[in-house]
Design a protein around this motif. Structure first.
Motif, PDB file in Angstrom:
ATOM      1  N   ASN A   5     -38.368  19.902  -4.815  1.00 15.01           N
ATOM      2  CA  ASN A   5     -37.231  20.195  -5.690  1.00 15.01           C
ATOM      3  C   ASN A   5     -35.947  20.323  -4.888  1.00 15.01           C
ATOM      4  O   ASN A   5     -34.895  19.851  -5.313  1.00 15.01           O
ATOM      5  N   ARG A   6     -36.031  20.967  -3.731  1.00  8.80           N
ATOM      6  CA  ARG A   6     -34.847  21.114  -2.885  1.00  8.80           C
ATOM      7  C   ARG A   6     -34.381  19.753  -2.372  1.00  8.80           C
ATOM      8  O   ARG A   6     -33.187  19.495  -2.322  1.00  8.80           O
ATOM      9  N   ASP A   9     -32.779  18.008  -5.265  1.00  7.30           N
ATOM     10  CA  ASP A   9     -31.456  18.596  -5.517  1.00  7.30           C
ATOM     11  C   ASP A   9     -30.451  18.124  -4.481  1.00  7.30           C
ATOM     12  O   ASP A   9     -29.313  17.796  -4.813  1.00  7.30           O
ATOM     13  N   LEU A  10     -30.861  18.082  -3.231  1.00  2.00           N
ATOM     14  CA  LEU A  10     -29.983  17.616  -2.166  1.00  2.00           C
ATOM     15  C   LEU A  10     -29.628  16.144  -2.385  1.00  2.00           C
ATOM     16  O   LEU A  10     -28.472  15.748  -2.228  1.00  2.00           O
ATOM     17  N   LYS A  12     -29.443  14.621  -5.231  1.00  2.00           N
ATOM     18  CA  LYS A  12     -28.482  14.564  -6.340  1.00  2.00           C
ATOM     19  C   LYS A  12     -27.087  14.962  -5.869  1.00  2.00           C
ATOM     20  O   LYS A  12     -26.098  14.317  -6.224  1.00  2.00           O
ATOM     21  N   VAL A  13     -26.998  16.013  -5.070  1.00  2.00           N
ATOM     22  CA  VAL A  13     -25.703  16.454  -4.541  1.00  2.00           C
ATOM     23  C   VAL A  13     -25.073  15.341  -3.713  1.00  2.00           C
ATOM     24  O   VAL A  13     -23.883  15.037  -3.847  1.00  2.00           O
ATOM     25  N   ASP A  16     -23.883  12.570  -5.997  1.00  2.00           N
ATOM     26  CA  ASP A  16     -22.654  12.988  -6.683  1.00  2.00           C
ATOM     27  C   ASP A  16     -21.448  12.939  -5.745  1.00  2.00           C
ATOM     28  O   ASP A  16     -20.371  12.474  -6.128  1.00  2.00           O
TER      29      ASP A  16
END
Length: 84
Positions: A5-6, A9-10, A12-13, A16
Motif C-alpha cells: 500500500n505504501r 501510494d508513493l 500515485k504521489v 501526480d
C-alpha cells in the motif's frame, strides 16, 4: 500488505507530481509564447510610432502617441515579468 500500500501510494504521489510538472511546463511554454507574440506586436507598434513621428505630426500628437505606447509596453513588461 502494508508495504504494498505504501509503495502504491508513493507511486500515485510520483505520478501526480509528474503530471503537475508536465502541466506547469506547458503553462510556462504557453505563457512564453504569449509574451513573445505580445512583444512582437509592441515592437511593430513602436516601429509604426517612429515612422509616423517623423512626418507631419504635432509635438502634442507625437507625445500622446508615445505616452500611450509606453503605457502598453510597461503593462506588457509587467505581465511578462510576473509570468516568469
Amino acid at each position: 500488505m502494508l508495504q504494498r500500500n505504501r509503495i502504491a501510494d508513493l507511486g500515485k504521489v510520483l505520478t501526480d507530481l509528474q503530471n503537475k510538472c508536465d502541466e506547469q511546463r506547458l503553462q510556462i511554454h504557453l505563457a512564453s509564447k504569449e509574451a513573445e507574440d505580445e512583444w512582437k506586436d509592441l515592437v511593430a507598434a513602436w516601429d509604426r510610432f517612429l515612422s509616423r513621428a517623423q512626418f507631419d505630426k504635432s509635438a502634442e500628437e507625437v507625445g500622446e502617441a508615445g505616452r500611450q505606447l509606453s503605457l502598453k509596453m510597461k503593462a506588457a513588461y509587467d505581465r511578462t515579468h510576473s509570468a516568469l
